[in-house]
Design a protein around this motif. Structure first.
Motif, mmCIF file in Angstrom:
data_model
loop_
_atom_site.group_PDB
_atom_site.id
_atom_site.type_symbol
_atom_site.label_atom_id
_atom_site.label_comp_id
_atom_site.label_asym_id
_atom_site.label_seq_id
_atom_site.Cartn_x
_atom_site.Cartn_y
_atom_site.Cartn_z
ATOM 1 N N LYS A 1 0.810 -1.218 0.000
ATOM 2 C CA LYS A 1 0.000 0.000 0.000
ATOM 3 C C LYS A 1 0.848 1.275 0.000
ATOM 4 C CE LYS A 1 -4.170 -2.067 1.694
ATOM 5 N NZ LYS A 1 -4.946 -2.173 0.509
ATOM 6 N N ASP A 2 2.179 1.125 0.084
ATOM 7 C CA ASP A 2 3.086 2.278 0.019
ATOM 8 C C ASP A 2 3.473 2.618 -1.418
ATOM 9 O OD1 ASP A 2 3.142 2.541 2.790
ATOM 10 O OD2 ASP A 2 4.851 1.185 2.998
ATOM 11 N N PHE A 3 2.764 2.039 -2.393
ATOM 12 C CA PHE A 3 3.142 2.232 -3.790
ATOM 13 C C PHE A 3 3.245 3.707 -4.179
ATOM 14 C CE2 PHE A 3 2.214 2.981 -8.237
ATOM 15 C CZ PHE A 3 3.207 2.221 -8.841
ATOM 16 N N ALA A 4 2.226 4.505 -3.881
ATOM 17 C CA ALA A 4 2.224 5.917 -4.300
ATOM 18 C C ALA A 4 3.415 6.657 -3.698
ATOM 19 C CB ALA A 4 0.911 6.591 -3.913
ATOM 20 N N SER A 5 3.663 6.438 -2.426
ATOM 21 C CA SER A 5 4.773 7.097 -1.744
ATOM 22 C C SER A 5 6.115 6.692 -2.350
ATOM 23 C CB SER A 5 4.732 6.749 -0.257
ATOM 24 O OG SER A 5 5.859 7.241 0.409
ATOM 25 N N GLU A 6 6.301 5.403 -2.568
ATOM 26 C CA GLU A 6 7.564 4.905 -3.133
ATOM 27 C C GLU A 6 7.743 5.381 -4.570
ATOM 28 O OE1 GLU A 6 10.054 3.244 -1.601
ATOM 29 O OE2 GLU A 6 8.916 3.578 0.231
ATOM 30 N N ALA A 7 6.661 5.387 -5.353
ATOM 31 C CA ALA A 7 6.753 5.850 -6.747
ATOM 32 C C ALA A 7 7.157 7.321 -6.800
ATOM 33 C CB ALA A 7 5.415 5.633 -7.454
ATOM 34 N N ARG A 8 6.614 8.128 -5.894
ATOM 35 C CA ARG A 8 6.988 9.557 -5.832
ATOM 36 C C ARG A 8 8.472 9.712 -5.486
ATOM 37 N NH1 ARG A 8 1.807 10.143 -3.585
ATOM 38 N NH2 ARG A 8 0.515 11.471 -4.905
ATOM 39 N N LYS A 9 8.938 8.953 -4.492
ATOM 40 C CA LYS A 9 10.347 9.050 -4.083
ATOM 41 C C LYS A 9 11.276 8.732 -5.254
ATOM 42 C CE LYS A 9 9.643 7.847 0.784
ATOM 43 N NZ LYS A 9 9.827 6.788 1.789
ATOM 44 N N HIS B 1 10.446 8.922 -8.490
ATOM 45 C CA HIS B 1 10.227 9.956 -9.507
ATOM 46 C C HIS B 1 11.009 11.231 -9.201
ATOM 47 C CE1 HIS B 1 8.079 12.258 -12.571
ATOM 48 N NE2 HIS B 1 7.854 13.188 -11.663
ATOM 49 N N TYR B 2 11.021 11.637 -7.951
ATOM 50 C CA TYR B 2 11.676 12.883 -7.556
ATOM 51 C C TYR B 2 13.148 12.695 -7.156
ATOM 52 C CZ TYR B 2 7.071 15.000 -7.806
ATOM 53 O OH TYR B 2 5.854 15.458 -8.254
ATOM 54 N N GLY B 3 13.676 11.491 -7.344
ATOM 55 C CA GLY B 3 15.091 11.247 -7.079
ATOM 56 C C GLY B 3 15.444 11.087 -5.616
ATOM 57 N N GLU B 4 14.456 10.863 -4.762
ATOM 58 C CA GLU B 4 14.707 10.678 -3.332
ATOM 59 C C GLU B 4 15.085 9.231 -3.009
ATOM 60 O OE1 GLU B 4 11.122 12.042 -1.448
ATOM 61 O OE2 GLU B 4 11.269 14.015 -2.386
ATOM 62 N N SER B 5 14.826 8.328 -3.947
ATOM 63 C CA SER B 5 15.198 6.915 -3.819
ATOM 64 C C SER B 5 15.839 6.483 -5.129
ATOM 65 C CB SER B 5 13.964 6.038 -3.573
ATOM 66 O OG SER B 5 13.447 6.222 -2.284
ATOM 67 N N ASP B 6 16.634 5.423 -5.052
ATOM 68 C CA ASP B 6 17.233 4.874 -6.269
ATOM 69 C C ASP B 6 16.146 4.352 -7.193
ATOM 70 O OD1 ASP B 6 19.777 5.394 -5.303
ATOM 71 O OD2 ASP B 6 20.008 3.386 -4.431
ATOM 72 N N LYS B 7 16.403 4.455 -8.493
ATOM 73 C CA LYS B 7 15.445 3.928 -9.469
ATOM 74 C C LYS B 7 15.404 2.418 -9.352
ATOM 75 C CE LYS B 7 15.372 7.569 -12.860
ATOM 76 N NZ LYS B 7 15.402 7.924 -14.264
ATOM 77 N N LYS B 8 14.194 1.881 -9.268
ATOM 78 C CA LYS B 8 13.994 0.433 -9.228
ATOM 79 C C LYS B 8 12.557 0.152 -9.653
ATOM 80 C CE LYS B 8 12.812 0.551 -4.328
ATOM 81 N NZ LYS B 8 13.103 0.069 -2.997
ATOM 82 N N ASN B 9 12.330 -1.060 -10.070
ATOM 83 C CA ASN B 9 10.988 -1.476 -10.461
ATOM 84 C C ASN B 9 10.212 -1.876 -9.213
ATOM 85 O OD1 ASN B 9 11.495 -1.171 -13.233
ATOM 86 N ND2 ASN B 9 12.483 -3.166 -13.300
ATOM 87 N N ILE B 10 9.010 -1.314 -9.061
ATOM 88 C CA ILE B 10 8.167 -1.626 -7.905
ATOM 89 C C ILE B 10 6.755 -1.954 -8.371
ATOM 90 C CG2 ILE B 10 9.491 -0.187 -6.308
ATOM 91 C CD1 ILE B 10 7.216 1.929 -6.526
#
Length: 139
Positions: free
Chosen positions: A90-98, A100-109
């Motif tokens: 259920k954290d999909f939206a939050s993780e996708a934003r991170k 997208h905005y470069g706050e997390s490494d790019k990875k497939n989720i």
């Protein structure tokens, strides 16, 4: 299996397969039937003309064969996602934003997002897709 023409609150018309009418009703009430165009959960059956021309067995066999191919494709796609993407629930939206905005490494989720979150992600330009997902009972 039965194919329904469906229509969302934004007048998008699309098709979806269900085990039977009860399966459609159950999934709709749980909010897991989504419009592929706008991710709306407010989906109803649209008017559709019955297909009564399947009198000859070749047409029935071809129709069954095409359905089997589609179901196999969906199952294979789901396995590929499960094996190669990180499940974030259920954290999909939050993780996708991170991501997208470069706050997390790019990875497939993959995971779940509410209708509101899906609309927000779309408005923000976050790349994602809504796909059919077979539950363990359907597999």
């Amino acid at each position: 299996m039965i194919l329904f023409d469906l229509k969302c609150e934004n007048d998008h018309v699309f098709e979806a397969w269900f085990k039977d009418n009860a399966a459609f009703k159950d999934q709709s009430e749980k909010g897991i039937v989504l419009c592929p165009n706008c991710s709306s959960k407010k989906v109803k059956k649209a008017l559709m003309a019955p297909n009564v021309s399947l009198a000859n067995s070749e047409k029935k066999q071809a129709s069954t064969s095409e359905l089997a191919k589609a179901q196999k494709f969906i199952s294979e796609a789901q396995k590929a996602i499960e094996n190669n993407f990180d499940y974030v629930g259920k954290d999909f939206a939050s993780e996708a934003r991170k991501i997208h905005y470069g706050e997390s490494d790019k990875k497939n989720i993959y995971g779940e997002a509410s209708e509101t979150d899906a609309k927000s992600l779309k408005e923000e330009g976050v790349a994602f897709a809504t796909i059919p997902w077979k539950t363990k009972e359907d597999a």
